[in-house]
Design a protein around this motif. Structure first.
Motif, PDB file in Angstrom:
ATOM      1  N   ALA A   1      -4.998   6.724  -1.342  1.00 56.18           N
ATOM      2  CA  ALA A   1      -4.006   5.655  -1.211  1.00 56.18           C
ATOM      3  C   ALA A   1      -3.212   5.807   0.094  1.00 56.18           C
ATOM      4  CB  ALA A   1      -3.063   5.668  -2.407  1.00 56.18           C
ATOM      5  N   MET A   2      -2.889   7.036   0.470  1.00 58.58           N
ATOM      6  CA  MET A   2      -2.157   7.243   1.712  1.00 58.58           C
ATOM      7  C   MET A   2      -3.029   6.939   2.928  1.00 58.58           C
ATOM      8  SD  MET A   2       0.267  10.570   0.928  1.00 58.58           S
ATOM      9  CE  MET A   2       1.224  10.358   2.429  1.00 58.58           C
ATOM     10  N   HIS A   3      -4.315   7.192   2.808  1.00 58.21           N
ATOM     11  CA  HIS A   3      -5.230   6.852   3.898  1.00 58.21           C
ATOM     12  C   HIS A   3      -5.304   5.335   4.093  1.00 58.21           C
ATOM     13  CE1 HIS A   3      -8.393   7.022   6.759  1.00 58.21           C
ATOM     14  NE2 HIS A   3      -9.356   6.651   5.937  1.00 58.21           N
ATOM     15  N   GLU A   4      -5.361   4.604   2.987  1.00 55.35           N
ATOM     16  CA  GLU A   4      -5.375   3.140   3.069  1.00 55.35           C
ATOM     17  C   GLU A   4      -4.066   2.618   3.651  1.00 55.35           C
ATOM     18  OE1 GLU A   4      -7.945   1.025   2.453  1.00 55.35           O
ATOM     19  OE2 GLU A   4      -9.076   2.899   2.347  1.00 55.35           O
ATOM     20  N   ALA A   5      -2.955   3.245   3.291  1.00 53.65           N
ATOM     21  CA  ALA A   5      -1.661   2.848   3.850  1.00 53.65           C
ATOM     22  C   ALA A   5      -1.613   3.139   5.349  1.00 53.65           C
ATOM     23  CB  ALA A   5      -0.534   3.587   3.131  1.00 53.65           C
ATOM     24  N   ARG A   6      -2.222   4.241   5.751  1.00 56.66           N
ATOM     25  CA  ARG A   6      -2.256   4.579   7.175  1.00 56.66           C
ATOM     26  C   ARG A   6      -2.970   3.491   7.971  1.00 56.66           C
ATOM     27  NH1 ARG A   6      -6.520   8.719   9.881  1.00 56.66           N
ATOM     28  NH2 ARG A   6      -5.627   8.864  11.958  1.00 56.66           N
ATOM     29  N   LYS A   7      -4.109   3.022   7.471  1.00 57.51           N
ATOM     30  CA  LYS A   7      -4.846   1.977   8.175  1.00 57.51           C
ATOM     31  C   LYS A   7      -4.021   0.696   8.257  1.00 57.51           C
ATOM     32  CE  LYS A   7      -8.611   2.436   5.620  1.00 57.51           C
ATOM     33  NZ  LYS A   7     -10.008   2.231   5.125  1.00 57.51           N
ATOM     34  N   ALA A   8      -3.285   0.395   7.187  1.00 49.82           N
ATOM     35  CA  ALA A   8      -2.435  -0.800   7.195  1.00 49.82           C
ATOM     36  C   ALA A   8      -1.287  -0.641   8.191  1.00 49.82           C
ATOM     37  CB  ALA A   8      -1.897  -1.065   5.795  1.00 49.82           C
ATOM     38  N   ALA A   9      -0.742   0.571   8.304  1.00 55.16           N
ATOM     39  CA  ALA A   9       0.349   0.815   9.253  1.00 55.16           C
ATOM     40  C   ALA A   9      -0.129   0.628  10.688  1.00 55.16           C
ATOM     41  CB  ALA A   9       0.902   2.224   9.049  1.00 55.16           C
ATOM     42  N   LYS A  10      -1.330   1.083  10.972  1.00 57.58           N
ATOM     43  CA  LYS A  10      -1.887   0.874  12.308  1.00 57.58           C
ATOM     44  C   LYS A  10      -2.007  -0.610  12.616  1.00 57.58           C
ATOM     45  CE  LYS A  10      -4.745   4.937  13.257  1.00 57.58           C
ATOM     46  NZ  LYS A  10      -6.121   5.405  13.496  1.00 57.58           N
ATOM     47  N   ARG A  11      -2.471  -1.375  11.627  1.00 57.61           N
ATOM     48  CA  ARG A  11      -2.683  -2.798  11.848  1.00 57.61           C
ATOM     49  C   ARG A  11      -1.360  -3.501  12.148  1.00 57.61           C
ATOM     50  NH1 ARG A  11      -4.978  -4.173   7.117  1.00 57.61           N
ATOM     51  NH2 ARG A  11      -6.871  -3.149   7.837  1.00 57.61           N
TER      52      ARG A  11
ATOM     53  N   ARG B   1       0.825  -1.216   0.000  1.00 61.65           N
ATOM     54  CA  ARG B   1       0.000   0.000   0.000  1.00 61.65           C
ATOM     55  C   ARG B   1       0.854   1.260   0.000  1.00 61.65           C
ATOM     56  NH1 ARG B   1      -5.369  -1.202   3.725  1.00 61.65           N
ATOM     57  NH2 ARG B   1      -6.023  -3.074   2.575  1.00 61.65           N
ATOM     58  N   VAL B   2       1.981   1.238   0.706  1.00 58.14           N
ATOM     59  CA  VAL B   2       2.874   2.398   0.666  1.00 58.14           C
ATOM     60  C   VAL B   2       3.427   2.570  -0.743  1.00 58.14           C
ATOM     61  CG1 VAL B   2       5.076   3.330   1.486  1.00 58.14           C
ATOM     62  CG2 VAL B   2       3.478   2.315   3.111  1.00 58.14           C
ATOM     63  N   GLY B   3       3.853   1.470  -1.354  1.00 52.48           N
ATOM     64  CA  GLY B   3       4.358   1.543  -2.719  1.00 52.48           C
ATOM     65  C   GLY B   3       3.325   2.102  -3.677  1.00 52.48           C
ATOM     66  N   HIS B   4       2.087   1.667  -3.523  1.00 52.15           N
ATOM     67  CA  HIS B   4       1.006   2.166  -4.384  1.00 52.15           C
ATOM     68  C   HIS B   4       0.779   3.664  -4.159  1.00 52.15           C
ATOM     69  CE1 HIS B   4      -2.718   2.300  -6.640  1.00 52.15           C
ATOM     70  NE2 HIS B   4      -3.369   2.748  -5.570  1.00 52.15           N
ATOM     71  N   ALA B   5       0.823   4.101  -2.905  1.00 51.85           N
ATOM     72  CA  ALA B   5       0.606   5.520  -2.604  1.00 51.85           C
ATOM     73  C   ALA B   5       1.696   6.384  -3.219  1.00 51.85           C
ATOM     74  CB  ALA B   5       0.545   5.732  -1.098  1.00 51.85           C
ATOM     75  N   LEU B   6       2.942   5.912  -3.148  1.00 53.20           N
ATOM     76  CA  LEU B   6       4.052   6.696  -3.679  1.00 53.20           C
ATOM     77  C   LEU B   6       4.022   6.777  -5.198  1.00 53.20           C
ATOM     78  CD1 LEU B   6       6.947   5.442  -1.347  1.00 53.20           C
ATOM     79  CD2 LEU B   6       5.732   7.629  -1.250  1.00 53.20           C
ATOM     80  N   GLU B   7       3.334   5.852  -5.830  1.00 53.84           N
ATOM     81  CA  GLU B   7       3.238   5.867  -7.295  1.00 53.84           C
ATOM     82  C   GLU B   7       2.174   6.840  -7.802  1.00 53.84           C
ATOM     83  OE1 GLU B   7       2.334   1.860  -8.199  1.00 53.84           O
ATOM     84  OE2 GLU B   7       4.391   1.114  -7.911  1.00 53.84           O
ATOM     85  N   GLN B   8       1.268   7.279  -6.930  1.00 55.87           N
ATOM     86  CA  GLN B   8       0.153   8.119  -7.378  1.00 55.87           C
ATOM     87  C   GLN B   8       0.584   9.577  -7.522  1.00 55.87           C
ATOM     88  OE1 GLN B   8      -2.741   6.475  -8.177  1.00 55.87           O
ATOM     89  NE2 GLN B   8      -1.366   4.775  -7.630  1.00 55.87           N
ATOM     90  N   PRO B   9       0.064  10.253  -8.530  1.00 54.10           N
ATOM     91  CA  PRO B   9       0.338  11.697  -8.650  1.00 54.10           C
ATOM     92  C   PRO B   9      -0.410  12.448  -7.552  1.00 54.10           C
ATOM     93  CG  PRO B   9      -1.291  11.019 -10.274  1.00 54.10           C
ATOM     94  CD  PRO B   9      -0.803   9.760  -9.614  1.00 54.10           C
ATOM     95  N   PRO B  10       0.070  13.626  -7.167  1.00 57.35           N
ATOM     96  CA  PRO B  10      -0.627  14.400  -6.138  1.00 57.35           C
ATOM     97  C   PRO B  10      -2.092  14.622  -6.517  1.00 57.35           C
ATOM     98  CG  PRO B  10       1.499  15.379  -6.639  1.00 57.35           C
ATOM     99  CD  PRO B  10       1.275  14.303  -7.665  1.00 57.35           C
ATOM    100  N   GLY B  11      -2.946  14.526  -5.514  1.00 61.41           N
ATOM    101  CA  GLY B  11      -4.370  14.707  -5.761  1.00 61.41           C
ATOM    102  C   GLY B  11      -5.205  13.723  -4.968  1.00 61.41           C
ATOM    103  N   GLU B  12      -6.451  13.574  -5.375  1.00 61.12           N
ATOM    104  CA  GLU B  12      -7.399  12.767  -4.618  1.00 61.12           C
ATOM    105  C   GLU B  12      -6.993  11.305  -4.555  1.00 61.12           C
ATOM    106  OE1 GLU B  12     -12.197  11.706  -4.677  1.00 61.12           O
ATOM    107  OE2 GLU B  12     -11.408  13.393  -5.839  1.00 61.12           O
ATOM    108  N   ASP B  13      -6.469  10.758  -5.655  1.00 61.02           N
ATOM    109  CA  ASP B  13      -6.079   9.343  -5.654  1.00 61.02           C
ATOM    110  C   ASP B  13      -4.940   9.084  -4.670  1.00 61.02           C
ATOM    111  OD1 ASP B  13      -7.995   8.732  -7.492  1.00 61.02           O
ATOM    112  OD2 ASP B  13      -6.639   8.721  -9.228  1.00 61.02           O
TER     113      ASP B  13
END
Length: 512
Positions: A406-416, A390-402
């Motif tokens: 993606a960073m929000h989903e990575a945050r939830k995974a980091a908590k887990r 998920r972190v890798g996917h977030a870093l691949e996204q251009p700035p913006g809503e996507d």
């Protein structure tokens, strides 16, 4: 309406012949004033299986003295309790009933012990005549009102020193030194009720009123996970009255307990039967969402207050602070009502019952019998692999809503992953602690980013409202720009933080 008072006191063994030493020799005490004798009659209530006593809670209806009424005492720390008082009525006041619901649920409360006390009271005063503490010598008679020991009695004498409101705890140390010199020793019993129950029990375990023997350390992976689940389930029950009382950080802590339970059930599903834990995960998700509205509003309010406090006065155009406060009060009132009302639902009580049932009859799978150092790292690293993707996917996204999503989903995974490592820490030790700390650093960056996303949405709404009311929206736009810059900084920071957190050596150490 119930009133709350913080009670800080110490108890000592005494006899009918006990006489107070000269307490004016205790530092800070200028005078000791005798306040006379009083007769107190208290009936203590509990469930048949003594759930309140097991949690060191005491509920009594007392007559006599200057504080007659219903009293609920909730432990805070050793020698410190919050006493919630309600007027003297024939039946339990609703406010106190609500504070006990997570413990009692649908079980009936009944009288379990009656305690009669003849109290001799002295006040310790400072040089200005202000009250420092109250010292009382109580001659106590306790009678068991229920169970096999019904009718059994016990009598003793004890001495209590209770600090005045906002008093200095150092005074208790000074008084205790004088008492010890006079041969008075601290009591092993944390309360009159605990002593009464112990000394009137059918098995006659008199004097065994101290701390219980600690449980043996778990030896299997399943036992470790269940110990963690038990701690989080107990946290839910313990935090319930704190949420109802609107104590600081209580909603946040209760929500974290729900998240940790959900994470444990997901991470360690190779050890626990999913047919049992998956429905619980859904109910915990529901509870976290219901509590989340109040917590999210609290975080947003704090962030906006901080931002506005940092804006130079010339840039505060329009009634920005008044608008923020008005919006905050309106939203917080609704979210607060939602958070407390959910605690009175049958669905919530059923969730607590289901957690109890799981712990009584754990749905362990065969892998749960394996050694902790074999099964637990494997589960943690599986969650870690999901986070890495998920972190890798977030870093691949251009700035913006996507990218925001993606960073929000990575945050939830980091908590887990962090929660999984924390659950494994008692078995894996320092490697798990270090691993959890690294994952927390990733979670913090991603969390700050998500907070910025939420705050920008709120700032845009505030700007629209201000514009519609004919006010300047400049300040809200200024803060929006600052939040946008802060989010960009977190996005640029993430690759470095992730690189430090995902060092191979840590994963190898976790595997042992």
């Amino acid at each position: 309406m119930a009133d709350s008072k913080r009670e800080v006191e110490r108890k000592y063994e005494a006899t009918p012949e006990t006489r107070l030493p000269d307490l004016t020799r205790a530092a800070g005490v200028s005078a000791v004033v005798h306040r006379g004798l009083s007769e107190l009659d208290a009936v203590y209530y509990d469930t048949e299986d003594l759930r309140l006593a097991a949690a060191s809670l005491t509920l009594r209806r007392r007559t006599g003295g200057d504080d007659a009424g219903w009293h609920l005492k909730i432990p805070v720390s050793s020698g410190v309790r919050d006493e919630i008082r309600a007027p003297l009525t024939d039946t339990l006041p609703p406010d106190l009933d609500a504070l006990l619901r997570s413990r009692v649920r649908n079980t009936r409360l009944a009288p379990v012990v009656r305690i009669l006390s003849a109290r001799d009271v002295h006040h310790l005063l400072d040089e200005d005549g202000a009250l420092l503490a109250e010292v009382s010598v109580d001659e106590v008679l306790a009678e068991r009102l229920t169970g096999k020991g019904r009718g059994a009695t016990s009598a003793w004498t004890e001495l209590e020193v209770e600090l005045a409101d906002d008093g200095d705890p150092a005074l208790l140390d000074a008084v205790e030194r004088r008492l010890r010199k006079a041969g008075v020793r601290p009591s092993d019993a944390p309360s009159k009720l605990s002593r009464a129950l112990a000394e009137t029990a059918p098995e006659k375990r008199a004097r065994k009123v101290g701390k219980a023997k600690p449980a043996a350390a778990p030896h299997t992976a399943g036992a470790h996970v269940l110990a963690y689940v038990r701690r989080q389930a107990e946290a839910l029950v313990e935090l319930d009255p704190a949420v109802r009382r609107d104590l600081p950080d209580s909603v946040h802590r209760m929500r974290v307990a729900t998240r940790r339970l959900r994470s444990a059930f997901r991470t360690y599903r190779a050890l626990l039967d999913r047919t049992v834990t998956d429905p619980l995960r859904e109910e915990l998700k529901w509870l976290a969402a219901e509590l989340g509205a109040d917590r999210d509003q609290e975080v947003l309010d704090a962030r906006l207050r901080s931002h506005l406090a940092a804006v130079p006065t010339p840039l505060l155009l329009g009634p920005v602070k008044a608008r923020r406060k008005l919006t905050s009060v309106s939203r917080r009132t609704g979210s607060r009502r939602r958070a407390t009302s959910v605690l009175d639902t049958e669905r919530y009580l059923a969730l607590l019952d289901s957690l109890d049932a799981l712990l009584v009859d754990p749905p362990l799978r065969p892998a749960a019998a394996r050694p902790p150092r074999d099964a637990l790292p494997r589960a943690v690293l599986k969650d870690y692999a999901r986070l890495a993707a998920r972190v890798g996917h977030a870093l691949e996204q251009p700035p913006g809503e996507d990218r925001d999503l993606a960073m929000h989903e990575a945050r939830k995974a980091a908590k887990r992953v962090r929660y999984a490592a924390e659950a494994a820490r008692p078995a894996l030790g320092k490697p798990a602690k270090r691993f959890a700390k690294r994952m927390k650093s990733v979670q913090s960056v991603l969390g700050d980013h998500q907070d910025s996303v939420v705050t920008r949405d709120a700032l845009r709404t505030l700007a629209v409202q201000a514009h519609g009311a004919g006010e300047s929206a400049f300040t809200w736009g200024l803060l929006y720009g600052r939040e946008e810059a802060a989010a960009g900084a977190r996005e640029r920071e993430l690759p470095e933080v992730w690189a430090r957190a995902s060092r191979p050596g840590l994963r190898a150490a976790l595997k042992g």
